[in-house]
Design a protein around this motif. Structure first.
Motif, PDB file in Angstrom:
ATOM      1  N   CYS A  23       0.760  -1.335   0.335  1.00 26.17           N
ATOM      2  CA  CYS A  23       0.358   0.163   0.199  1.00 26.17           C
ATOM      3  C   CYS A  23       1.138   1.285  -0.431  1.00 26.17           C
ATOM      4  O   CYS A  23       1.342   1.741   1.078  1.00 26.17           O
ATOM      5  CB  CYS A  23      -0.927  -0.053   1.211  1.00 26.17           C
ATOM      6  N   SER A  24       0.683   2.406  -1.327  1.00 30.35           N
ATOM      7  CA  SER A  24       1.273   2.990  -1.353  1.00 30.35           C
ATOM      8  C   SER A  24       0.788   4.116  -1.879  1.00 30.35           C
ATOM      9  O   SER A  24      -0.003   4.283  -2.074  1.00 30.35           O
ATOM     10  CB  SER A  24       3.040   2.607  -2.003  1.00 30.35           C
TER      11      SER A  24
ATOM     12  N   GLN B  86       1.678  15.903   0.679  1.00 31.28           N
ATOM     13  CA  GLN B  86       2.458  15.900   1.835  1.00 31.28           C
ATOM     14  C   GLN B  86       2.324  15.030   3.307  1.00 31.28           C
ATOM     15  O   GLN B  86       3.032  15.818   4.441  1.00 31.28           O
ATOM     16  CB  GLN B  86       4.016  17.220   2.241  1.00 31.28           C
ATOM     17  N   ALA B  87       0.795  14.706   4.357  1.00 34.65           N
ATOM     18  CA  ALA B  87       0.995  14.763   5.009  1.00 34.65           C
ATOM     19  C   ALA B  87       1.115  13.293   5.512  1.00 34.65           C
ATOM     20  O   ALA B  87       2.028  12.338   4.059  1.00 34.65           O
ATOM     21  CB  ALA B  87      -1.199  13.693   4.635  1.00 34.65           C
ATOM     22  N   ASP B  88       0.514  13.114   6.321  1.00 31.66           N
ATOM     23  CA  ASP B  88       1.949  11.528   7.157  1.00 31.66           C
ATOM     24  C   ASP B  88       0.797  10.423   7.286  1.00 31.66           C
ATOM     25  O   ASP B  88      -0.505  10.633   7.638  1.00 31.66           O
ATOM     26  CB  ASP B  88       1.954  12.628   8.816  1.00 31.66           C
ATOM     27  N   LEU B  89       0.797  10.305   6.590  1.00 34.29           N
ATOM     28  CA  LEU B  89       0.189   8.693   5.705  1.00 34.29           C
ATOM     29  C   LEU B  89       0.655   7.554   6.272  1.00 34.29           C
ATOM     30  O   LEU B  89       0.095   6.240   6.124  1.00 34.29           O
ATOM     31  CB  LEU B  89       0.135   8.094   4.975  1.00 34.29           C
ATOM     32  N   ALA B  90       1.706   6.812   7.622  1.00 33.95           N
ATOM     33  CA  ALA B  90       2.068   5.867   8.566  1.00 33.95           C
ATOM     34  C   ALA B  90       0.921   5.498   8.478  1.00 33.95           C
ATOM     35  O   ALA B  90       0.343   5.828   9.819  1.00 33.95           O
ATOM     36  CB  ALA B  90       3.347   6.373   9.573  1.00 33.95           C
ATOM     37  N   GLY B  91       0.576   3.784   8.788  1.00 38.89           N
ATOM     38  CA  GLY B  91      -0.103   3.065   9.037  1.00 38.89           C
ATOM     39  C   GLY B  91      -1.723   3.144   8.493  1.00 38.89           C
ATOM     40  O   GLY B  91      -2.199   1.800   8.753  1.00 38.89           O
ATOM     41  N   ILE B  92      -1.640   4.021   7.203  1.00 40.84           N
ATOM     42  CA  ILE B  92      -2.802   4.030   7.186  1.00 40.84           C
ATOM     43  C   ILE B  92      -3.154   2.727   5.400  1.00 40.84           C
ATOM     44  O   ILE B  92      -1.646   2.824   4.964  1.00 40.84           O
ATOM     45  CB  ILE B  92      -3.206   5.681   5.885  1.00 40.84           C
ATOM     46  N   ARG B  93      -3.324   1.629   5.731  1.00 44.92           N
ATOM     47  CA  ARG B  93      -3.933   0.619   4.914  1.00 44.92           C
ATOM     48  C   ARG B  93      -5.130  -0.557   5.255  1.00 44.92           C
ATOM     49  O   ARG B  93      -5.896   0.592   5.762  1.00 44.92           O
ATOM     50  CB  ARG B  93      -2.945  -0.593   5.511  1.00 44.92           C
TER      51      ARG B  93
ATOM     52  N   ARG C 184      -8.609   1.645  13.788  1.00 49.94           N
ATOM     53  CA  ARG C 184      -9.586   2.079  12.828  1.00 49.94           C
ATOM     54  C   ARG C 184      -9.603   2.779  13.509  1.00 49.94           C
ATOM     55  O   ARG C 184      -9.631   4.396  12.418  1.00 49.94           O
ATOM     56  CB  ARG C 184     -10.112   0.801  12.263  1.00 49.94           C
ATOM     57  N   THR C 185     -10.311   3.212  14.073  1.00 50.74           N
ATOM     58  CA  THR C 185     -10.880   4.621  14.736  1.00 50.74           C
ATOM     59  C   THR C 185      -9.522   5.754  14.685  1.00 50.74           C
ATOM     60  O   THR C 185     -10.211   7.097  14.513  1.00 50.74           O
ATOM     61  CB  THR C 185     -11.528   4.528  16.216  1.00 50.74           C
ATOM     62  N   ARG C 186      -8.813   4.871  14.655  1.00 53.24           N
ATOM     63  CA  ARG C 186      -7.413   6.067  15.567  1.00 53.24           C
ATOM     64  C   ARG C 186      -7.231   6.837  14.042  1.00 53.24           C
ATOM     65  O   ARG C 186      -7.230   7.945  14.110  1.00 53.24           O
ATOM     66  CB  ARG C 186      -6.656   5.775  16.019  1.00 53.24           C
ATOM     67  N   LEU C 187      -6.790   5.126  13.400  1.00 58.81           N
ATOM     68  CA  LEU C 187      -6.429   5.956  11.504  1.00 58.81           C
ATOM     69  C   LEU C 187      -7.568   6.950  10.443  1.00 58.81           C
ATOM     70  O   LEU C 187      -7.227   7.677   9.805  1.00 58.81           O
ATOM     71  CB  LEU C 187      -6.331   4.828  11.162  1.00 58.81           C
ATOM     72  N   ALA C 188      -9.006   6.639  11.145  1.00 62.04           N
ATOM     73  CA  ALA C 188     -10.104   7.765  10.276  1.00 62.04           C
ATOM     74  C   ALA C 188      -9.493   8.880  10.322  1.00 62.04           C
ATOM     75  O   ALA C 188      -9.617   9.451  10.469  1.00 62.04           O
ATOM     76  CB  ALA C 188     -10.959   6.810  10.677  1.00 62.04           C
ATOM     77  N   ALA C 189      -9.434   8.656  12.081  1.00 65.56           N
ATOM     78  CA  ALA C 189      -9.174  10.522  12.517  1.00 65.56           C
ATOM     79  C   ALA C 189      -8.279  10.994  12.139  1.00 65.56           C
ATOM     80  O   ALA C 189      -7.890  12.759  11.587  1.00 65.56           O
ATOM     81  CB  ALA C 189      -8.788  10.872  13.892  1.00 65.56           C
ATOM     82  N   LYS C 190      -6.647  10.284  11.516  1.00 63.07           N
ATOM     83  CA  LYS C 190      -5.756  10.393  10.735  1.00 63.07           C
ATOM     84  C   LYS C 190      -5.555  10.489   9.777  1.00 63.07           C
ATOM     85  O   LYS C 190      -5.518  12.004   9.054  1.00 63.07           O
ATOM     86  CB  LYS C 190      -4.715   9.271  10.991  1.00 63.07           C
ATOM     87  N   VAL C 191      -6.678   9.624   9.089  1.00 62.71           N
ATOM     88  CA  VAL C 191      -6.908  10.432   7.427  1.00 62.71           C
ATOM     89  C   VAL C 191      -7.589  11.580   7.110  1.00 62.71           C
ATOM     90  O   VAL C 191      -7.254  13.008   6.562  1.00 62.71           O
ATOM     91  CB  VAL C 191      -8.000   8.792   7.092  1.00 62.71           C
ATOM     92  N   LYS C 192      -9.078  12.115   8.020  1.00 63.00           N
ATOM     93  CA  LYS C 192      -8.711  13.550   8.364  1.00 63.00           C
ATOM     94  C   LYS C 192      -8.639  14.139   8.546  1.00 63.00           C
ATOM     95  O   LYS C 192      -8.174  15.563   7.417  1.00 63.00           O
ATOM     96  CB  LYS C 192     -10.561  13.277   9.373  1.00 63.00           C
TER      97      LYS C 192
ATOM     98  N   SER D 221      -4.819   5.858  -0.606  1.00 68.68           N
ATOM     99  CA  SER D 221      -5.959   7.355  -0.765  1.00 68.68           C
ATOM    100  C   SER D 221      -7.368   6.200  -1.230  1.00 68.68           C
ATOM    101  O   SER D 221      -8.030   6.290  -0.238  1.00 68.68           O
ATOM    102  CB  SER D 221      -6.058   8.133  -2.456  1.00 68.68           C
ATOM    103  N   ILE D 222      -7.432   5.034  -1.596  1.00 69.31           N
ATOM    104  CA  ILE D 222      -8.096   4.296  -1.664  1.00 69.31           C
ATOM    105  C   ILE D 222      -8.424   3.837   0.250  1.00 69.31           C
ATOM    106  O   ILE D 222      -9.251   3.429   0.495  1.00 69.31           O
ATOM    107  CB  ILE D 222      -8.327   2.953  -2.620  1.00 69.31           C
ATOM    108  N   ALA D 223      -7.274   3.220   0.936  1.00 65.92           N
ATOM    109  CA  ALA D 223      -7.211   2.329   1.973  1.00 65.92           C
ATOM    110  C   ALA D 223      -7.752   3.466   2.864  1.00 65.92           C
ATOM    111  O   ALA D 223      -8.786   3.024   3.283  1.00 65.92           O
ATOM    112  CB  ALA D 223      -5.687   1.836   2.131  1.00 65.92           C
ATOM    113  N   ALA D 224      -7.583   4.785   2.596  1.00 66.54           N
ATOM    114  CA  ALA D 224      -7.940   5.688   3.623  1.00 66.54           C
ATOM    115  C   ALA D 224      -9.299   5.769   3.329  1.00 66.54           C
ATOM    116  O   ALA D 224      -9.968   5.751   4.766  1.00 66.54           O
ATOM    117  CB  ALA D 224      -7.366   6.888   2.862  1.00 66.54           C
ATOM    118  N   ALA D 225     -10.472   5.927   2.346  1.00 68.96           N
ATOM    119  CA  ALA D 225     -11.266   5.559   1.646  1.00 68.96           C
ATOM    120  C   ALA D 225     -12.085   4.728   2.394  1.00 68.96           C
ATOM    121  O   ALA D 225     -13.215   4.855   3.378  1.00 68.96           O
ATOM    122  CB  ALA D 225     -11.720   6.124   0.021  1.00 68.96           C
ATOM    123  N   SER D 226     -10.726   4.053   2.683  1.00 72.23           N
ATOM    124  CA  SER D 226     -11.846   2.372   3.114  1.00 72.23           C
ATOM    125  C   SER D 226     -12.129   2.485   4.823  1.00 72.23           C
ATOM    126  O   SER D 226     -13.218   1.856   5.255  1.00 72.23           O
ATOM    127  CB  SER D 226     -10.915   1.076   2.940  1.00 72.23           C
ATOM    128  N   LEU D 227     -10.773   3.013   5.933  1.00 74.10           N
ATOM    129  CA  LEU D 227     -11.365   3.472   6.650  1.00 74.10           C
ATOM    130  C   LEU D 227     -12.158   3.916   7.389  1.00 74.10           C
ATOM    131  O   LEU D 227     -13.166   3.887   8.323  1.00 74.10           O
ATOM    132  CB  LEU D 227     -10.038   3.885   7.160  1.00 74.10           C
TER     133      LEU D 227
END
Length: 211
Positions: A7-8, A48-55, A65-73, A141-147
């Motif tokens: 995932c990249s 340039q966003a921090d996307l570490a862990g988004i999958r 997932r809840t933590r990563l969803a907040a990170k996606v936003k 981007s798709i992984a972020a949407a899935s979250l």
């Protein structure tokens, strides 16, 4: 055995090199369930966003997932979540309802995207797009949407679980697990059960699938 894709941002970077600026990842959640709406999300990530862990959300424990969803936003230039109702699923089928929910999410984005990366499907949209097989495992981007789609749907299922506690929706998330099907046999369907889905129909019409 072939390796799983990493995932990249390689798909997003390729598109930026071609001149696209606002690339949206699009995914759905709940397509295989027997209960509840199907949800979708669309996300345009800041380059340039921090996307570490988004999958892929399917690989992420629920609390993470809840933590990563907040990170996606926080990482998003724009995001939107939409759904298609059970009535729409029953009327137009789950595949078309998934496309409908995805299109609604895309149309709610502001700013609007100029390219779509979609998990597997192709949308009824004039925007240029690529459907990626297992896209949520390939594209950030798709992984972020899935979250976002998954956490939004889970939240709705927790809410509905308060109304229909016998179905244990907070645990099975609307999938046709043995306990869910047992409760369906005992108590009958709610207005949120997808009656056209085989596991539900086989209970409502027991002779339909017999040899």
């Amino acid at each position: 055995m072939p390796r799983s894709p990493i995932c990249s941002l390689r798909h997003e970077n390729r598109l930026r090199a071609l001149g696209y600026v606002s690339i949206a990842g699009v995914d759905e959640a709940g397509r295989g369930c027997i209960f509840g709406p199907v949800y979708a999300a669309a996300v345009i990530l800041r380059p340039q966003a921090d996307l570490a862990g988004i999958r892929d959300s399917k690989l992420v424990p629920e609390d993470e997932r809840t933590r990563l969803a907040a990170k996606v936003k926080q990482a998003a230039l724009a995001y939107a979540v939409a759904h298609a109702s059970v009535e729409e699923i029953e009327r137009i089928n789950i595949l078309e309802a998934s496309r409908l929910a995805m299109r609604r999410a895309v149309e709610a984005l502001s700013p609007s995207p100029d390219y779509l990366l979609v998990d597997y499907l192709r949308l009824d949209s004039p925007l240029p797009q690529t459907g990626l097989v297992k896209g949520d495992a390939q594209s950030k981007s798709i992984a972020a949407a899935s979250l976002l789609a998954k956490t939004a749907r889970d939240e709705k299922l927790r809410e509905l679980s308060q109304t229909f506690p016998v179905f244990h929706l907070e645990a099975n998330k609307g999938y046709g697990t043995p306990d869910h099907l047992a409760a369906l046999r005992r108590f009958g369907p709610t207005p949120f059960h997808r009656r056209t889905f085989a596991p539900v129909r086989s209970i409502l019409e027991p002779g339909l699938f017999s040899a």
